[in-house]
Design a protein around this motif. Sequence first.
Motif, PDB file in Angstrom:
ATOM      1  N   CYS A   1      23.662 -35.847 -52.421  1.00  0.00           N
ATOM      2  CA  CYS A   1      23.944 -35.243 -51.122  1.00  0.00           C
ATOM      3  C   CYS A   1      22.984 -34.079 -50.900  1.00  0.00           C
ATOM      4  O   CYS A   1      22.684 -33.321 -51.838  1.00  0.00           O
ATOM      5  N   ILE A   2      22.507 -33.946 -49.678  1.00  0.00           N
ATOM      6  CA  ILE A   2      21.560 -32.878 -49.361  1.00  0.00           C
ATOM      7  C   ILE A   2      21.792 -32.429 -47.918  1.00  0.00           C
ATOM      8  O   ILE A   2      22.265 -33.217 -47.080  1.00  0.00           O
ATOM      9  N   ILE A   3      21.483 -31.172 -47.632  1.00  0.00           N
ATOM     10  CA  ILE A   3      21.623 -30.630 -46.279  1.00  0.00           C
ATOM     11  C   ILE A   3      20.281 -30.087 -45.802  1.00  0.00           C
ATOM     12  O   ILE A   3      19.608 -29.344 -46.522  1.00  0.00           O
ATOM     13  N   HIS A   4      19.897 -30.482 -44.593  1.00  0.00           N
ATOM     14  CA  HIS A   4      18.715 -29.951 -43.930  1.00  0.00           C
ATOM     15  C   HIS A   4      19.136 -29.377 -42.573  1.00  0.00           C
ATOM     16  O   HIS A   4      20.265 -29.568 -42.127  1.00  0.00           O
ATOM     17  N   LYS A   5      18.222 -28.708 -41.914  1.00  0.00           N
ATOM     18  CA  LYS A   5      18.437 -28.213 -40.554  1.00  0.00           C
ATOM     19  C   LYS A   5      17.499 -28.974 -39.623  1.00  0.00           C
ATOM     20  O   LYS A   5      16.305 -29.111 -39.917  1.00  0.00           O
ATOM     21  N   VAL A   6      18.028 -29.453 -38.496  1.00  0.00           N
ATOM     22  CA  VAL A   6      17.201 -30.127 -37.517  1.00  0.00           C
ATOM     23  C   VAL A   6      17.044 -29.225 -36.298  1.00  0.00           C
ATOM     24  O   VAL A   6      18.008 -28.610 -35.831  1.00  0.00           O
ATOM     25  N   GLY A   7      15.814 -29.125 -35.811  1.00  0.00           N
ATOM     26  CA  GLY A   7      15.544 -28.307 -34.632  1.00  0.00           C
ATOM     27  C   GLY A   7      15.616 -29.129 -33.365  1.00  0.00           C
ATOM     28  O   GLY A   7      16.190 -30.222 -33.323  1.00  0.00           O
ATOM     29  N   ASN A   8      15.006 -28.593 -32.314  1.00  0.00           N
ATOM     30  CA  ASN A   8      14.964 -29.280 -31.023  1.00  0.00           C
ATOM     31  C   ASN A   8      13.517 -29.339 -30.557  1.00  0.00           C
ATOM     32  O   ASN A   8      12.883 -28.300 -30.340  1.00  0.00           O
ATOM     33  N   LYS A   9      12.996 -30.530 -30.437  1.00  0.00           N
ATOM     34  CA  LYS A   9      11.603 -30.721 -30.046  1.00  0.00           C
ATOM     35  C   LYS A   9      11.327 -30.146 -28.663  1.00  0.00           C
ATOM     36  O   LYS A   9      10.265 -29.561 -28.410  1.00  0.00           O
ATOM     37  N   HIS A  10      12.299 -30.282 -27.761  1.00  0.00           N
ATOM     38  CA  HIS A  10      12.131 -29.795 -26.391  1.00  0.00           C
ATOM     39  C   HIS A  10      11.989 -28.275 -26.350  1.00  0.00           C
ATOM     40  O   HIS A  10      11.178 -27.737 -25.588  1.00  0.00           O
ATOM     41  N   ASN A  11      12.785 -27.591 -27.188  1.00  0.00           N
ATOM     42  CA  ASN A  11      12.761 -26.127 -27.206  1.00  0.00           C
ATOM     43  C   ASN A  11      11.820 -25.560 -28.258  1.00  0.00           C
ATOM     44  O   ASN A  11      11.758 -24.340 -28.446  1.00  0.00           O
ATOM     45  N   ASP A  12      11.131 -26.444 -28.977  1.00  0.00           N
ATOM     46  CA  ASP A  12      10.180 -26.044 -30.010  1.00  0.00           C
ATOM     47  C   ASP A  12      10.833 -25.249 -31.130  1.00  0.00           C
ATOM     48  O   ASP A  12      10.225 -24.362 -31.720  1.00  0.00           O
ATOM     49  N   THR A  13      12.105 -25.536 -31.428  1.00  0.00           N
ATOM     50  CA  THR A  13      12.738 -24.970 -32.625  1.00  0.00           C
ATOM     51  C   THR A  13      12.473 -25.921 -33.789  1.00  0.00           C
ATOM     52  O   THR A  13      12.509 -27.137 -33.633  1.00  0.00           O
ATOM     53  N   LYS A  14      12.204 -25.382 -34.957  1.00  0.00           N
ATOM     54  CA  LYS A  14      11.680 -26.167 -36.067  1.00  0.00           C
ATOM     55  C   LYS A  14      12.775 -26.689 -36.995  1.00  0.00           C
ATOM     56  O   LYS A  14      13.891 -26.160 -37.031  1.00  0.00           O
ATOM     57  N   ASN A  15      12.410 -27.691 -37.767  1.00  0.00           N
ATOM     58  CA  ASN A  15      13.267 -28.181 -38.839  1.00  0.00           C
ATOM     59  C   ASN A  15      13.160 -27.257 -40.041  1.00  0.00           C
ATOM     60  O   ASN A  15      12.168 -26.545 -40.221  1.00  0.00           O
ATOM     61  N   ALA A  16      14.177 -27.285 -40.888  1.00  0.00           N
ATOM     62  CA  ALA A  16      14.142 -26.556 -42.158  1.00  0.00           C
ATOM     63  C   ALA A  16      14.708 -27.486 -43.238  1.00  0.00           C
ATOM     64  O   ALA A  16      15.792 -28.055 -43.070  1.00  0.00           O
ATOM     65  N   PHE A  17      13.965 -27.636 -44.325  1.00  0.00           N
ATOM     66  CA  PHE A  17      14.314 -28.644 -45.325  1.00  0.00           C
ATOM     67  C   PHE A  17      14.741 -28.025 -46.654  1.00  0.00           C
ATOM     68  O   PHE A  17      14.192 -27.013 -47.086  1.00  0.00           O
ATOM     69  N   SER A  18      15.724 -28.665 -47.273  1.00  0.00           N
ATOM     70  CA  SER A  18      16.098 -28.339 -48.649  1.00  0.00           C
ATOM     71  C   SER A  18      15.210 -29.138 -49.597  1.00  0.00           C
ATOM     72  O   SER A  18      14.778 -30.249 -49.276  1.00  0.00           O
ATOM     73  N   GLU A  19      14.973 -28.582 -50.763  1.00  0.00           N
ATOM     74  CA  GLU A  19      14.158 -29.273 -51.763  1.00  0.00           C
ATOM     75  C   GLU A  19      15.011 -29.897 -52.857  1.00  0.00           C
ATOM     76  O   GLU A  19      14.528 -30.727 -53.618  1.00  0.00           O
ATOM     77  N   LYS A  20      16.277 -29.487 -52.929  1.00  0.00           N
ATOM     78  CA  LYS A  20      17.143 -29.985 -53.991  1.00  0.00           C
ATOM     79  C   LYS A  20      18.467 -30.481 -53.409  1.00  0.00           C
ATOM     80  O   LYS A  20      18.913 -30.040 -52.351  1.00  0.00           O
ATOM     81  N   GLU A  21      19.069 -31.393 -54.144  1.00  0.00           N
ATOM     82  CA  GLU A  21      20.384 -31.904 -53.760  1.00  0.00           C
ATOM     83  C   GLU A  21      21.466 -30.839 -53.977  1.00  0.00           C
ATOM     84  O   GLU A  21      21.272 -29.891 -54.746  1.00  0.00           O
ATOM     85  N   ILE A  22      22.591 -31.013 -53.307  1.00  0.00           N
ATOM     86  CA  ILE A  22      23.729 -30.106 -53.472  1.00  0.00           C
ATOM     87  C   ILE A  22      24.364 -30.322 -54.837  1.00  0.00           C
ATOM     88  O   ILE A  22      24.568 -31.456 -55.283  1.00  0.00           O
ATOM     89  N   ILE A  23      24.671 -29.236 -55.507  1.00  0.00           N
ATOM     90  CA  ILE A  23      25.460 -29.292 -56.746  1.00  0.00           C
ATOM     91  C   ILE A  23      26.842 -28.769 -56.390  1.00  0.00           C
ATOM     92  O   ILE A  23      27.045 -27.571 -56.170  1.00  0.00           O
ATOM     93  N   PHE A  24      27.813 -29.658 -56.279  1.00  0.00           N
ATOM     94  CA  PHE A  24      29.147 -29.290 -55.830  1.00  0.00           C
ATOM     95  C   PHE A  24      29.952 -28.640 -56.950  1.00  0.00           C
ATOM     96  O   PHE A  24      29.843 -29.022 -58.118  1.00  0.00           O
ATOM     97  N   ASP A  25      30.797 -27.663 -56.565  1.00  0.00           N
ATOM     98  CA  ASP A  25      31.884 -27.301 -57.465  1.00  0.00           C
ATOM     99  C   ASP A  25      33.055 -28.224 -57.126  1.00  0.00           C
ATOM    100  O   ASP A  25      33.020 -28.980 -56.158  1.00  0.00           O
ATOM    101  N   GLU A  26      34.098 -28.185 -57.922  1.00  0.00           N
ATOM    102  CA  GLU A  26      35.192 -29.141 -57.763  1.00  0.00           C
ATOM    103  C   GLU A  26      35.853 -29.025 -56.400  1.00  0.00           C
ATOM    104  O   GLU A  26      36.154 -30.035 -55.748  1.00  0.00           O
ATOM    105  N   ALA A  27      36.081 -27.790 -55.939  1.00  0.00           N
ATOM    106  CA  ALA A  27      36.792 -27.581 -54.672  1.00  0.00           C
ATOM    107  C   ALA A  27      35.994 -28.120 -53.487  1.00  0.00           C
ATOM    108  O   ALA A  27      36.540 -28.811 -52.616  1.00  0.00           O
TER     109      ALA A  27
END
Length: 349
Positions: free
Chosen positions: A12-38
Amino acid sequence: MINRNKASILKCIIHKVGNKHNDTKNAFSEKEIIFDEASYELMVPFLLRPFTSLVQSHRFSHHANIELNEINAYAKSIFADDETFVDVSKNVVKHLYEQSTSAQIKTGDVIVAYFEGIEHNEMVIDAVGIFKIENKTNFFQTYLEDNSYDVLVQKGINAKKVDKGCLILNTGDAEGKVVLTVDNNNYDAAYWTDKFLNIKYADDYNSHTQNYLELCKEFSTEIIKTTYGAQEQNTFLAKTVDFFKENEIVNVERFKDEIFEEDKHLELFESYKKEFESEQNVLIRNQFDVSEKVLNKEKKKIKTDIKLDTNIQIKLDIDAPDASAEYLERGYDEDKKMHYYKVFFNAEN
């Protein structure tokens, strides 16, 4: 429809997606999520719950070749080699970004997950999920300072539902992989379903039932109600639902013989059916099996209220097709210069 009781998240991984129309950029994670139990115990149902009650499934589409559908190709890459997961997840976000071509498309978090242990049609399979979180919820966080508790407001993800999500199952048929999708922020239906995923309903009895009921609902609203009034509209819908309930297989010619008593109504229906097929890019089958699950779902959406401009509403029972014709009479009062409904009954409940 899936069963998630034995499902688990492999990656599982989380990234941020921007908006091409508004020229807001994407932001990427380089590593997968390490979950705690909760967080893990909360994340699994949060992501998979929306798909446990879905009736209809989709298949990938493409104007030239299904293999050129981007999300189809990305999912196949992960299924073939999950070591590509991080890189492929970034490509998913880049593809989503390319579809954000208007100001109303929201930025947000994109969760890409790889699951195993999902049950579908009595098989246990793996799946790729793509989820977009568009809205954050305000919540209070308590903290201790100088021997006293205080609160501050923070924004976070509402764990009750995802805004947009799809689940690509590692199983399929002649049409391709099974795709399930949800969109709870349906401000632009084409953005998620048509442009990003590029999917269509599977060619099965669920979609055949859905298409015909949609045809009948739209015909009742645009033609019957406009021409003959709300009472005739509701009578037509009740008869349509009753026909589907009473027949495991719908034969369209038999449907028309039983539902339309006058040739002029049938001619209007035939003409509208051609327009519907052209506008919706669907083919209405001449005969198909009835999907009881789709029928029950669509029946709940049908509104049978007759709303009058005198602040009075008459609600008809969709499961009683003859009640409107037998116990509801419409007329015109010359003295008051107003229309009226006369309702017959034995006793009040």
